[in-house]
Motif scaffolding. Structure first.
Motif, PDB file in Angstrom:
ATOM      1  N   LEU A 151      -9.831 -17.043  -5.100  1.00  0.00           N
ATOM      2  CA  LEU A 151      -8.556 -16.450  -5.487  1.00  0.00           C
ATOM      3  C   LEU A 151      -8.697 -15.707  -6.806  1.00  0.00           C
ATOM      4  O   LEU A 151      -8.198 -14.587  -6.974  1.00  0.00           O
ATOM      5  N   LEU A 152      -9.410 -16.336  -7.757  1.00  0.00           N
ATOM      6  CA  LEU A 152      -9.597 -15.693  -9.060  1.00  0.00           C
ATOM      7  C   LEU A 152     -10.363 -14.389  -8.893  1.00  0.00           C
ATOM      8  O   LEU A 152     -10.049 -13.373  -9.518  1.00  0.00           O
ATOM      9  N   LEU A 153     -11.382 -14.421  -8.023  1.00  0.00           N
ATOM     10  CA  LEU A 153     -12.167 -13.204  -7.778  1.00  0.00           C
ATOM     11  C   LEU A 153     -11.277 -12.108  -7.212  1.00  0.00           C
ATOM     12  O   LEU A 153     -11.315 -10.943  -7.655  1.00  0.00           O
ATOM     13  N   ALA A 154     -10.425 -12.505  -6.234  1.00  0.00           N
ATOM     14  CA  ALA A 154      -9.514 -11.525  -5.633  1.00  0.00           C
ATOM     15  C   ALA A 154      -8.584 -10.950  -6.693  1.00  0.00           C
ATOM     16  O   ALA A 154      -8.341  -9.737  -6.738  1.00  0.00           O
ATOM     17  N   ALA A 155      -8.087 -11.831  -7.573  1.00  0.00           N
ATOM     18  CA  ALA A 155      -7.193 -11.378  -8.625  1.00  0.00           C
ATOM     19  C   ALA A 155      -7.903 -10.374  -9.520  1.00  0.00           C
ATOM     20  O   ALA A 155      -7.335  -9.355  -9.922  1.00  0.00           O
ATOM     21  N   MET A 156      -9.175 -10.665  -9.817  1.00  0.00           N
ATOM     22  CA  MET A 156      -9.920  -9.772 -10.710  1.00  0.00           C
ATOM     23  C   MET A 156     -10.094  -8.400 -10.066  1.00  0.00           C
ATOM     24  O   MET A 156      -9.887  -7.364 -10.718  1.00  0.00           O
ATOM     25  N   VAL A 157     -10.474  -8.406  -8.777  1.00  0.00           N
ATOM     26  CA  VAL A 157     -10.633  -7.132  -8.083  1.00  0.00           C
ATOM     27  C   VAL A 157      -9.314  -6.368  -8.082  1.00  0.00           C
ATOM     28  O   VAL A 157      -9.255  -5.145  -8.316  1.00  0.00           O
ATOM     29  N   GLY A 158      -8.214  -7.114  -7.839  1.00  0.00           N
ATOM     30  CA  GLY A 158      -6.906  -6.486  -7.832  1.00  0.00           C
ATOM     31  C   GLY A 158      -6.574  -5.855  -9.164  1.00  0.00           C
ATOM     32  O   GLY A 158      -6.068  -4.727  -9.236  1.00  0.00           O
ATOM     33  N   VAL A 159      -6.874  -6.570 -10.230  1.00  0.00           N
ATOM     34  CA  VAL A 159      -6.587  -6.043 -11.560  1.00  0.00           C
ATOM     35  C   VAL A 159      -7.352  -4.760 -11.802  1.00  0.00           C
ATOM     36  O   VAL A 159      -6.813  -3.762 -12.318  1.00  0.00           O
ATOM     37  N   ILE A 160      -8.634  -4.763 -11.393  1.00  0.00           N
ATOM     38  CA  ILE A 160      -9.435  -3.548 -11.606  1.00  0.00           C
ATOM     39  C   ILE A 160      -8.840  -2.392 -10.805  1.00  0.00           C
ATOM     40  O   ILE A 160      -8.716  -1.261 -11.297  1.00  0.00           O
ATOM     41  N   ALA A 161      -8.427  -2.710  -9.542  1.00  0.00           N
ATOM     42  CA  ALA A 161      -7.856  -1.661  -8.694  1.00  0.00           C
ATOM     43  C   ALA A 161      -6.579  -1.096  -9.293  1.00  0.00           C
ATOM     44  O   ALA A 161      -6.345   0.119  -9.280  1.00  0.00           O
ATOM     45  N   VAL A 162      -5.739  -2.006  -9.854  1.00  0.00           N
ATOM     46  CA  VAL A 162      -4.481  -1.539 -10.432  1.00  0.00           C
ATOM     47  C   VAL A 162      -4.737  -0.742 -11.704  1.00  0.00           C
ATOM     48  O   VAL A 162      -4.112   0.292 -11.955  1.00  0.00           O
ATOM     49  N   ALA A 163      -5.675  -1.233 -12.507  1.00  0.00           N
ATOM     50  CA  ALA A 163      -5.875  -0.624 -13.818  1.00  0.00           C
ATOM     51  C   ALA A 163      -6.597   0.711 -13.730  1.00  0.00           C
ATOM     52  O   ALA A 163      -6.438   1.573 -14.591  1.00  0.00           O
ATOM     53  N   LYS A 164      -7.383   0.878 -12.670  1.00  0.00           N
ATOM     54  CA  LYS A 164      -8.177   2.099 -12.570  1.00  0.00           C
ATOM     55  C   LYS A 164      -7.278   3.279 -12.204  1.00  0.00           C
ATOM     56  O   LYS A 164      -6.390   3.159 -11.357  1.00  0.00           O
ATOM     57  N   GLU A 165      -7.542   4.387 -12.838  1.00  0.00           N
ATOM     58  CA  GLU A 165      -6.747   5.578 -12.541  1.00  0.00           C
ATOM     59  C   GLU A 165      -7.139   6.092 -11.161  1.00  0.00           C
ATOM     60  O   GLU A 165      -8.323   6.221 -10.850  1.00  0.00           O
ATOM     61  N   PRO A 166      -6.154   6.369 -10.284  1.00  0.00           N
ATOM     62  CA  PRO A 166      -6.502   6.861  -8.943  1.00  0.00           C
ATOM     63  C   PRO A 166      -7.290   8.171  -9.030  1.00  0.00           C
ATOM     64  O   PRO A 166      -7.016   9.024  -9.891  1.00  0.00           O
ATOM     65  N   ALA A 167      -8.234   8.324  -8.111  1.00  0.00           N
ATOM     66  CA  ALA A 167      -9.118   9.497  -8.163  1.00  0.00           C
ATOM     67  C   ALA A 167      -8.340  10.792  -7.993  1.00  0.00           C
ATOM     68  O   ALA A 167      -8.648  11.805  -8.610  1.00  0.00           O
ATOM     69  N   VAL A 168      -7.253  10.748  -7.156  1.00  0.00           N
ATOM     70  CA  VAL A 168      -6.475  11.963  -6.905  1.00  0.00           C
ATOM     71  C   VAL A 168      -5.837  12.469  -8.190  1.00  0.00           C
ATOM     72  O   VAL A 168      -5.946  13.629  -8.554  1.00  0.00           O
ATOM     73  N   ARG A 169      -5.186  11.518  -8.900  1.00  0.00           N
ATOM     74  CA  ARG A 169      -4.486  11.926 -10.109  1.00  0.00           C
ATOM     75  C   ARG A 169      -5.496  12.439 -11.140  1.00  0.00           C
ATOM     76  O   ARG A 169      -5.233  13.401 -11.862  1.00  0.00           O
ATOM     77  N   LYS A 170      -6.679  11.802 -11.174  1.00  0.00           N
ATOM     78  CA  LYS A 170      -7.689  12.208 -12.139  1.00  0.00           C
ATOM     79  C   LYS A 170      -8.126  13.651 -11.854  1.00  0.00           C
ATOM     80  O   LYS A 170      -8.217  14.479 -12.750  1.00  0.00           O
ATOM     81  N   ARG A 171      -8.318  13.945 -10.566  1.00  0.00           N
ATOM     82  CA  ARG A 171      -8.760  15.288 -10.201  1.00  0.00           C
ATOM     83  C   ARG A 171      -7.687  16.309 -10.583  1.00  0.00           C
ATOM     84  O   ARG A 171      -7.967  17.376 -11.119  1.00  0.00           O
ATOM     85  N   ARG A 172      -6.431  15.934 -10.298  1.00  0.00           N
ATOM     86  CA  ARG A 172      -5.330  16.841 -10.615  1.00  0.00           C
ATOM     87  C   ARG A 172      -5.300  17.115 -12.118  1.00  0.00           C
ATOM     88  O   ARG A 172      -5.089  18.238 -12.557  1.00  0.00           O
ATOM     89  N   ARG A 173      -5.505  16.053 -12.915  1.00  0.00           N
ATOM     90  CA  ARG A 173      -5.442  16.227 -14.355  1.00  0.00           C
ATOM     91  C   ARG A 173      -6.579  17.134 -14.833  1.00  0.00           C
ATOM     92  O   ARG A 173      -6.412  17.950 -15.730  1.00  0.00           O
ATOM     93  N   GLU A 174      -7.734  16.958 -14.208  1.00  0.00           N
ATOM     94  CA  GLU A 174      -8.867  17.781 -14.626  1.00  0.00           C
ATOM     95  C   GLU A 174      -8.660  19.243 -14.270  1.00  0.00           C
ATOM     96  O   GLU A 174      -9.142  20.138 -14.949  1.00  0.00           O
ATOM     97  N   MET A 175      -7.917  19.494 -13.177  1.00  0.00           N
ATOM     98  CA  MET A 175      -7.662  20.879 -12.779  1.00  0.00           C
ATOM     99  C   MET A 175      -6.779  21.578 -13.803  1.00  0.00           C
ATOM    100  O   MET A 175      -6.956  22.756 -14.086  1.00  0.00           O
TER     101      MET A 175
END
Lengths: 176, 396
Positions: A151-175
């Motif tokens: 469960l802790l591992l799942a929580a950690m993965v979830g946190v990373i997923a939430v905290a990471k900036e989505p690739a789409v938004r990142k690409r848009r910002r770079e454009m």
């Protein structure tokens, strides 16, 4: 005497808990949590559970909370004001819990002695205690232990997923 | 200033009471510590003992401040403080001159300077934590001093420790409570509300997290060794006894001793690991905003940490109160042996303090990334390897 020490630790525990709920910043909340943990460790001491008490201080207060504070300092402390109704709700809940625990003052040391006398906790040596914990954790309750780890591992993965900036938004910002 | 001392007392007393109430030492001293809480004489004695322990630690801390200045001067080819004198002490024929030359009166001057300087409270700080931080950094040190066995005495043929509280899980207690000292640094850094302390505090956090694992891993083989023939191997007195008339653990486990020593330098924030303070790039790190007696408390706290850390290292690896490896003070000498054991311990502490100071004025400071690399890539794997090696060694 014992009652006085009991109430000191109790006050630390509950006061710390209240502090976690009511302090505006994260660092203050972490420090309140520290006070609460020390209080709980003190209560454990009074029940004769020295090994878990000091392991708790060592692991949670000495390492995990330091990590919390490090992360908070890294991302910056928040100063969101606590809303009034939340404050009130917390206060009521906390007062109820505090009344239950505060009015019910158990004879902790005599309880521990009776347990010891009836041989429930086995030998009093720290080695035996540690051994018992080891058996309980890695033999009798192995499944529960592993599941909580998962469960802790799942929580950690979830946190990373939430905290990471989505690739789409990142690409848009770079454009732009 | 008075507020801080008062708070220290309250914090200390509550923790020391908790420690003193612990019935422990089951193997070494049955019934020695399990006192009925209402026995006021016993309680008073216990408070007195803790005061003695605190006085020993504090006086050692004070003397090591002088030693720091003298040793550093010696290493750099200077004389160090040798002028300060109190006139009527100087008038004493030989002693006065000696004290002046040794710089011992400089200690008084330093202390009074801290005491009489203006005590500033900057407007931009978080006042509660700003005032509490120096106390939090000093108090755990003095609490840990309560479980250190400073010597041994014999009554009715049984060896007894000369410590305030001989608790069964003394080692865990020392490590757990000693680790709380870092909150003083962190809270000082955070409450100062200023950039340099903030960076210093973050460095202190990172360092403590990185090296605490190594410390615990280095200690475990010692506990395993003691557990071979003692019932409570986490008791510091038992650990000391396991080294009387046998090899000290620094000889049996040289790598473990080295790892623990390095982690100790980190825990005490001493050079080469004082990146939290780091005068060259952070002004003076976490206590940049502090002055007067609050700074004095940090200062004393650092040296107190060194004294208690040295005592812990001596108990774990350097044979505790025993004079030489494979040699113990003979039991037949009675009280003389007890006094000699305490003296041995104190001499060892002095030697360790000298070592700390020697290292400080010899090695340059690590950079932040170097300290992290060393901790995670070198010391932690070595600690695990050390533990596995001794596990296999004891297993077969």
């Amino acid at each position: 005497m014992e009652a006085a020490v009991y109430y000191v630790f109790l006050a630390m525990t509950l006061g710390g808990a209240l502090g976690v709920l009511l302090t505006p910043g994260y660092v203050g909340a972490a420090m309140s949590m520290l006070a609460s943990m020390l209080g709980v460790a003190g209560l454990m001491l009074m029940m004769g559970a020295y090994f878990p008490a000091f392991v708790m201080i060592s692991v949670y207060a000495g390492a995990v909370l330091v990590l919390f504070v490090f992360v908070v300092m890294l991302v910056g402390d928040a100063h969101e004001p606590v809303r009034l109704w939340r404050k009130f709700a917390f206060l009521v809940l906390w007062a109820a819990a505090g009344a239950v625990v505060g009015l019910y003052a158990p004879e902790m040391s005599s309880w521990a002695e009776s347990k010891l006398a009836s041989g429930v906790s086995g030998s009093s040596g720290a080695l035996e205690v540690a051994k018992n914990y080891g058996y309980a954790m890695f033999k009798n309750n192995m499944l529960a232990f592993q599941i909580s780890g998962l469960l802790l591992l799942a929580a950690m993965v979830g946190v990373i997923a939430v905290a990471k900036e989505p690739a789409v938004r990142k690409r848009r910002r770079e454009m732009v | 200033m008075g507020v801080e001392v008062f708070m220290t007392n309250i914090l200390l007393n509550s923790l020391a009471l908790a420690a003193a109430g612990v019935p422990g030492g089951a193997a070494a001293a049955p019934g020695a510590v399990s006192t009925p809480a209402c026995d006021w004489v016993e309680l008073l004695l216990r408070v007195l003992f803790s005061l003695v322990a605190i006085i020993v630690v504090m006086s050692f801390a004070g003397l090591s401040v002088v030693a720091e200045r003298k040793v550093c001067a010696y290493i750099q080819g200077r004389y160090g403080p040798n002028r300060t004198a109190i006139p009527w002490v100087l008038a004493v024929p030989v002693l006065g001159k000696f004290l002046q030359r040794a710089g011992l009166m400089q200690l008084v001057a330093d202390g009074l300077k801290f005491l009489f300087k203006e005590d500033p409270l900057p407007a931009h700080v978080n006042k509660v934590w700003y005032v509490a931080a120096p106390v939090i950094s000093l108090a755990p040190v003095l609490v840990v001093a309560c479980v250190i066995p400073f010597g041994v005495y014999w009554s009715n043929g049984a060896a007894m420790p000369l410590s305030v509280a001989n608790i069964d899980v003394g080692l865990l207690f020392a490590l757990a409570v000693g680790a709380l000292g870092v909150y003083g640094t962190i809270m000082a850094a955070w409450s100062s509300n200023s950039k340099f302390p903030y960076i210093g505090g973050m460095r202190a956090c990172a360092q403590v997290i990185s090296y605490e694992l190594t410390m615990a891993l280095a200690v475990l083989p010692v506990v395993m060794f003691v557990a071979r023939d003692a019932e409570s191997p986490l008791n510091l007195f038992e650990i000391g006894r396991a080294q009387s008339a046998s090899a000290w653990f620094c000889l049996a486990q040289p790598l473990g001793a080295l790892l623990f020593l390095i982690a100790l330098f980190v825990e005490t924030n001493r050079l080469p690991f004082d990146i939290a303070e780091s005068e060259t790039d952070l002004v003076s790190g976490f206590h940049t905003e502090y002055g007067s007696f609050k700074f004095g408390l940090f200062y004393v706290g650092e040296y107190g940490h060194m004294v208690v850390g040295s005592a812990l290292f001596i108990t774990l690896f350097l044979g505790a109160w025993n004079p030489l490896p494979w040699l113990a003070w003979p039991e037949e000498w009675g009280a003389v042996a007890a006094v000699l054991s305490v003296l041995t311990f104190l001499v060892k502490i002095a030697a360790m303090l000298f070592f700390f100071i020697w290292i400080r004025w010899t090695l340059p400071r690590f950079r932040y990334d170097q300290a992290m690399n060393l901790g995670w890539r070198a010391l932690l794997p070595l600690g695990v390897a050390n533990l596995v090696f001794y596990m296999l060694w004891l297993g077969f």
